[in-house]
Design a protein around this motif. Structure first.
Motif, PDB file in Angstrom:
ATOM      1  N   THR A 119       0.828  -1.212   0.000  1.00 16.45           N
ATOM      2  CA  THR A 119       0.000   0.000   0.000  1.00 16.45           C
ATOM      3  C   THR A 119       0.858   1.256   0.000  1.00 16.45           C
ATOM      4  OG1 THR A 119      -1.736  -1.175   1.205  1.00 16.45           O
ATOM      5  CG2 THR A 119      -1.806   1.225   1.236  1.00 16.45           C
ATOM      6  N   ARG A 120       1.881   1.267   0.839  1.00 17.13           N
ATOM      7  CA  ARG A 120       2.730   2.465   0.920  1.00 17.13           C
ATOM      8  C   ARG A 120       3.596   2.608  -0.325  1.00 17.13           C
ATOM      9  NH1 ARG A 120       3.270   6.655   0.901  1.00 17.13           N
ATOM     10  NH2 ARG A 120       4.326   8.132   2.280  1.00 17.13           N
ATOM     11  N   PHE A 121       4.055   1.522  -0.875  1.00 18.77           N
ATOM     12  CA  PHE A 121       4.865   1.557  -2.092  1.00 18.77           C
ATOM     13  C   PHE A 121       4.057   2.118  -3.254  1.00 18.77           C
ATOM     14  CE2 PHE A 121       7.747  -1.170  -5.025  1.00 18.77           C
ATOM     15  CZ  PHE A 121       8.468  -0.041  -5.345  1.00 18.77           C
ATOM     16  N   ASP A 122       2.828   1.685  -3.380  1.00 22.84           N
ATOM     17  CA  ASP A 122       1.947   2.187  -4.450  1.00 22.84           C
ATOM     18  C   ASP A 122       1.740   3.698  -4.321  1.00 22.84           C
ATOM     19  OD1 ASP A 122      -1.006   2.916  -5.375  1.00 22.84           O
ATOM     20  OD2 ASP A 122      -0.430   1.126  -6.513  1.00 22.84           O
ATOM     21  N   ALA A 123       1.469   4.163  -3.099  1.00 22.26           N
ATOM     22  CA  ALA A 123       1.238   5.597  -2.886  1.00 22.26           C
ATOM     23  C   ALA A 123       2.495   6.412  -3.170  1.00 22.26           C
ATOM     24  CB  ALA A 123       0.761   5.825  -1.452  1.00 22.26           C
ATOM     25  N   ALA A 124       3.668   5.897  -2.793  1.00 22.82           N
ATOM     26  CA  ALA A 124       4.915   6.639  -3.016  1.00 22.82           C
ATOM     27  C   ALA A 124       5.210   6.779  -4.502  1.00 22.82           C
ATOM     28  CB  ALA A 124       6.065   5.925  -2.302  1.00 22.82           C
ATOM     29  N   LEU A 125       5.010   5.718  -5.264  1.00 26.67           N
ATOM     30  CA  LEU A 125       5.258   5.802  -6.705  1.00 26.67           C
ATOM     31  C   LEU A 125       4.309   6.787  -7.379  1.00 26.67           C
ATOM     32  CD1 LEU A 125       5.955   2.080  -7.674  1.00 26.67           C
ATOM     33  CD2 LEU A 125       7.595   3.949  -7.543  1.00 26.67           C
ATOM     34  N   ARG A 126       3.058   6.755  -7.011  1.00 28.26           N
ATOM     35  CA  ARG A 126       2.092   7.695  -7.596  1.00 28.26           C
ATOM     36  C   ARG A 126       2.464   9.144  -7.269  1.00 28.26           C
ATOM     37  NH1 ARG A 126      -2.201   5.017  -9.649  1.00 28.26           N
ATOM     38  NH2 ARG A 126      -2.525   2.878  -8.918  1.00 28.26           N
ATOM     39  N   GLN A 127       2.941   9.355  -6.053  1.00 24.92           N
ATOM     40  CA  GLN A 127       3.328  10.714  -5.667  1.00 24.92           C
ATOM     41  C   GLN A 127       4.555  11.172  -6.443  1.00 24.92           C
ATOM     42  OE1 GLN A 127       3.765  11.236  -1.454  1.00 24.92           O
ATOM     43  NE2 GLN A 127       4.728  13.255  -1.641  1.00 24.92           N
ATOM     44  N   VAL A 128       5.528  10.296  -6.606  1.00 24.04           N
ATOM     45  CA  VAL A 128       6.759  10.661  -7.310  1.00 24.04           C
ATOM     46  C   VAL A 128       6.472  10.950  -8.782  1.00 24.04           C
ATOM     47  CG1 VAL A 128       8.981   9.778  -8.110  1.00 24.04           C
ATOM     48  CG2 VAL A 128       8.309   9.486  -5.734  1.00 24.04           C
ATOM     49  N   TYR A 129       5.689  10.106  -9.435  1.00 22.39           N
ATOM     50  CA  TYR A 129       5.366  10.327 -10.846  1.00 22.39           C
ATOM     51  C   TYR A 129       4.450  11.534 -11.026  1.00 22.39           C
ATOM     52  CZ  TYR A 129       7.465   6.111 -12.815  1.00 22.39           C
ATOM     53  OH  TYR A 129       8.346   5.159 -13.264  1.00 22.39           O
ATOM     54  N   GLY A 130       3.561  11.758 -10.081  1.00 24.18           N
ATOM     55  CA  GLY A 130       2.618  12.866 -10.218  1.00 24.18           C
ATOM     56  C   GLY A 130       3.257  14.231 -10.144  1.00 24.18           C
ATOM     57  N   LEU A 131       4.458  14.326  -9.594  1.00 25.86           N
ATOM     58  CA  LEU A 131       5.148  15.610  -9.485  1.00 25.86           C
ATOM     59  C   LEU A 131       5.963  15.956 -10.728  1.00 25.86           C
ATOM     60  CD1 LEU A 131       6.462  15.343  -5.812  1.00 25.86           C
ATOM     61  CD2 LEU A 131       4.488  16.660  -6.642  1.00 25.86           C
ATOM     62  N   ARG A 132       5.970  15.082 -11.745  1.00 27.59           N
ATOM     63  CA  ARG A 132       6.826  15.289 -12.910  1.00 27.59           C
ATOM     64  C   ARG A 132       6.025  15.335 -14.190  1.00 27.59           C
ATOM     65  NH1 ARG A 132       9.887  13.274  -9.037  1.00 27.59           N
ATOM     66  NH2 ARG A 132      12.109  13.877  -9.001  1.00 27.59           N
ATOM     67  N   GLU A 133       6.679  15.953 -15.193  1.00 26.85           N
ATOM     68  CA  GLU A 133       6.061  16.048 -16.503  1.00 26.85           C
ATOM     69  C   GLU A 133       6.227  14.734 -17.267  1.00 26.85           C
ATOM     70  OE1 GLU A 133       4.244  18.473 -17.581  1.00 26.85           O
ATOM     71  OE2 GLU A 133       4.617  19.815 -15.873  1.00 26.85           O
ATOM     72  N   PHE A 134       5.684  14.755 -18.482  1.00 29.35           N
ATOM     73  CA  PHE A 134       5.610  13.533 -19.289  1.00 29.35           C
ATOM     74  C   PHE A 134       6.999  12.947 -19.573  1.00 29.35           C
ATOM     75  CE2 PHE A 134       5.492  11.508 -23.494  1.00 29.35           C
ATOM     76  CZ  PHE A 134       4.542  10.538 -23.265  1.00 29.35           C
ATOM     77  N   ASN A 135       7.956  13.785 -19.991  1.00 25.83           N
ATOM     78  CA  ASN A 135       9.257  13.285 -20.415  1.00 25.83           C
ATOM     79  C   ASN A 135      10.216  13.018 -19.266  1.00 25.83           C
ATOM     80  OD1 ASN A 135       8.531  13.466 -23.136  1.00 25.83           O
ATOM     81  ND2 ASN A 135       9.146  15.610 -23.245  1.00 25.83           N
ATOM     82  N   ALA A 136       9.910  13.525 -18.076  1.00 26.21           N
ATOM     83  CA  ALA A 136      10.851  13.393 -16.960  1.00 26.21           C
ATOM     84  C   ALA A 136      11.013  11.940 -16.532  1.00 26.21           C
ATOM     85  CB  ALA A 136      10.385  14.239 -15.786  1.00 26.21           C
ATOM     86  N   ALA A 137       9.917  11.153 -16.613  1.00 24.30           N
ATOM     87  CA  ALA A 137       9.982   9.761 -16.171  1.00 24.30           C
ATOM     88  C   ALA A 137      10.893   8.922 -17.048  1.00 24.30           C
ATOM     89  CB  ALA A 137       8.582   9.155 -16.148  1.00 24.30           C
ATOM     90  N   LEU A 138      11.171   9.383 -18.265  1.00 26.90           N
ATOM     91  CA  LEU A 138      12.024   8.638 -19.186  1.00 26.90           C
ATOM     92  C   LEU A 138      13.382   9.297 -19.352  1.00 26.90           C
ATOM     93  CD1 LEU A 138       9.370   7.852 -21.939  1.00 26.90           C
ATOM     94  CD2 LEU A 138      10.057   6.423 -20.015  1.00 26.90           C
ATOM     95  N   SER A 139      13.720  10.207 -18.475  1.00 23.17           N
ATOM     96  CA  SER A 139      14.970  10.949 -18.599  1.00 23.17           C
ATOM     97  C   SER A 139      15.947  10.498 -17.518  1.00 23.17           C
ATOM     98  CB  SER A 139      14.695  12.458 -18.500  1.00 23.17           C
ATOM     99  OG  SER A 139      14.228  12.780 -17.207  1.00 23.17           O
TER     100      SER A 139
END
Length: 361
Positions: A119-139
């Protein structure tokens, strides 16, 4: 005798039970929590053989993992700041570092801890990805994202006696519908770029074509001008020579002109002319068709001189021997900084001067 054997057997069995229930073994991969009447009395983390009160009624031992454990998340859908969705595979590694706290908070059960971690791992990943733009996750920001997710999970897991060692993101792919939209957008961008390049090429081609057409018109105009000047000079020289020749005998000149008129007018053209026999046109026919006597009073011969060739008055240098005026060649600057200029035609060789005509003797 039989009763004695039975009693001896029972005593041996009871002794073995007491012996084996009073010892417990902790290997290098585990740690043990010792409890007396449900209360934790000791935690064994070093491998070895230990003793406790026989039977599990008084003292009980719970074996807890001391190895590095792993929790995986597969095909998780997360949303980034721009609204796009990714499918993510990730995992984290953790270790139970406080067995006493793990027993008190999670009852010493890995299943309870794994549910809390997931549960906590899922929430942390969503928070980390939600703070970034589209291309940042692949950079190159991915290592930073993994560290941020680990730091977000650690405080909650520390309350269970668990230390999160590391977080790793295995895969970050676009969702199917997002991938299709992304492909369409990239295709549209490439088509727009291609259209822009074609438009620039057509613009440059038209500019070069206009430059070449302008130069062609200028060269043809200059050549036509010089040709007319030369032709006029030649006609003037011809007329001057005729005048010099015919001026020596005016009677012969008139006779020659009349013969030329007869040749032109009386040719086989089917034209009918009605003229009086006394007409001036038949002056040199005579009554008997004889040619007038040659004149003996000739004029002084006119010495022919070379006629000057007049060139167009201009202070500017000429391109060639024909007197074509020099002009500034237009050029076009391309995107790479190079200069593109139209090809200039081959130079016309200088005119050969004819020798002057010697005077008539």
């Amino acid at each position: 005798m039989n009763n004695r054997l039975i009693i001896i057997g029972v005593v041996v069995i009871a002794a073995l039970y007491v012996f084996f229930s009073s010892i417990y073994v902790v290997n290098e991969r585990d740690q043990a929590v010792v409890m007396r009447f449900g209360q934790i009395t000791n935690v064994r983390t070093e491998p070895g053989i230990y003793f406790k009160v026989p039977t599990d009624i008084v003292d009980s031992v719970q074996i807890i993992e001391d190895r590095l454990l792993r929790q995986d998340i597969a095909d998780m859908t997360v949303q980034v700041s721009g609204g796009a969705f990714y499918e993510v595979d990730a995992f984290l590694t953790y270790r139970i570092t406080d067995a006493r706290l793990f027993r008190e908070r999670a009852l010493g059960q890995l299943s309870v801890a794994e549910d809390r971690i997931a549960t906590r791992f899922d929430a942390a990943l969503r928070q980390v990805y939600g703070l970034r733009e589209f291309n940042a996750a692949l950079s190159e920001q991915r290592p930073q994202m993994m560290r941020e997710a680990r730091d977000l999970i650690r405080p909650d897991m520390a309350e269970l006696g668990i230390t999160v060692v590391d977080v790793r993101i295995l895969r970050t792919d676009l969702a199917a519908e997002v991938s299709e939209r992304t492909f369409d957008r990239m295709r549209a961008e490439r088509l727009a770029e291609a259209a822009l390049l074609r438009a620039r090429g057509q613009e440059q081609a038209q500019s070069l074509r206009a430059i070449a057409d302008r130069q062609a018109v200028e060269i043809v105009a200059a050549a036509t001008r010089d040709a007319e000047i030369i032709r006029g000079t030649g006609d003037a020289e011809r007329n001057r020579l005729f005048a010099a020749a015919y001026g020596q005998d005016q009677e012969f000149f008139e006779f020659y002109r009349s013969m030329e008129a007869y040749r032109t007018a009386l040719a086989n053209t089917g034209t009918t002319m009605v003229l009086s026999p006394d007409s001036e046109f038949f002056r040199y026919f005579g009554s008997g068709g004889s040619i007038p006597a040659a004149s003996t009073n000739l004029a002084t011969p006119i010495q022919p001189t070379a006629a000057p060739i007049t060139a167009p008055a201009s202070d500017e240098p000429a391109l060639d021997g024909l007197g074509i005026e020099d002009s500034i060649t237009p050029s076009l600057t391309l995107e790479d900084g190079s200069q593109l200029e139209p090809t200039v035609g081959t130079e016309v060789p200088a005119a050969v001067e004819e020798p002057a005509t010697p005077p008539a003797q």
